[in-house]
Design a protein around this motif. Structure first.
Motif, PDB file in Angstrom:
ATOM      1  N   GLU A  19      15.010  -0.855   8.423  1.00 53.51           N
ATOM      2  CA  GLU A  19      14.392   0.282   7.933  1.00 53.51           C
ATOM      3  C   GLU A  19      14.128   1.593   7.508  1.00 53.51           C
ATOM      4  N   TYR A  20      15.167   1.691   6.563  1.00 52.34           N
ATOM      5  CA  TYR A  20      14.981   1.996   5.427  1.00 52.34           C
ATOM      6  C   TYR A  20      13.657   1.847   3.980  1.00 52.34           C
ATOM      7  N   ALA A  21      14.119   0.261   4.262  1.00 49.55           N
ATOM      8  CA  ALA A  21      13.256  -0.445   3.278  1.00 49.55           C
ATOM      9  C   ALA A  21      11.508  -0.503   4.086  1.00 49.55           C
ATOM     10  N   ARG A  22      11.600  -0.432   5.296  1.00 51.11           N
ATOM     11  CA  ARG A  22      10.194  -0.331   6.198  1.00 51.11           C
ATOM     12  C   ARG A  22       9.804   1.051   5.324  1.00 51.11           C
ATOM     13  N   LEU A  23      10.481   2.342   5.575  1.00 49.91           N
ATOM     14  CA  LEU A  23       9.965   3.432   5.533  1.00 49.91           C
ATOM     15  C   LEU A  23       9.795   3.859   4.421  1.00 49.91           C
TER      16      LEU A  23
END
Length: 161
Positions: free
Chosen positions: A150-154
């Protein structure tokens, strides 16, 4: 990053901030930071995405604390530290790990010995050396990975650990 209370419209936070290792940091007083948020909708949006990620990470931490054994939680925590520091040497003490994991220090010592016995880490005075990151991730029992994705996505791949 700290200061999520300011991003969310508050003026202070009841939380403490721990610095776990030497690092270069940048700091800004609350007033110019709040002004920068007002002046830049893109900055606010970017930082709101970070706050969302932090909530996801906190929810996974709560779930891990409720469901996982100490060795699994320790494995997760060590991989997360490894994400945030260059190299595989983590400058952390048993005492600090006990505070972060909310357990007694002797429990951390035993858990570190178990991880070391499996060849996943090497524990020295004041440091833990990650020897088998993949093995630590496996031991973390699915508690590591989703928040990081999610960090990579956001936030974006360029900022990923």
């Amino acid at each position: 990053m700290t200061g999520s209370a300011l991003i969310m419209g508050g003026d202070r936070s009841p939380h403490d901030c721990y610095i776990q290792a030497d690092a270069e940091v940048a700091s800004m007083d609350a007033e110019p930071f709040t002004k920068a948020l007002s002046d830049s909708p893109t900055l606010r949006l970017f930082l709101l995405r970070y706050v969302h990620y932090a909530w996801i990470q906190a929810s996974y931490t709560a779930l891990a604390n409720a469901r996982l054994k100490l060795e699994e939680r320790l494995a997760r925590w060590l991989v997360m530290c490894n994400d945030r520091i260059e190299g595989d040497r983590l400058p952390i003490t048993h005492e600090f790990l006990s505070v972060m994991l909310g357990v007694r220090r002797p429990g951390v010592t035993v858990a570190l010995q178990m991880l070391e016995g499996r060849g996943l880490i090497r524990s020295n005075r004041g440091e833990v050396i990650v020897r088998d990151r993949t093995g630590l991730i496996t031991l973390a029992n699915s508690s590591y990975g989703q928040p990081e994705a999610e960090y990579a996505r956001l936030i974006g791949e360029q900022a990923s650990p």
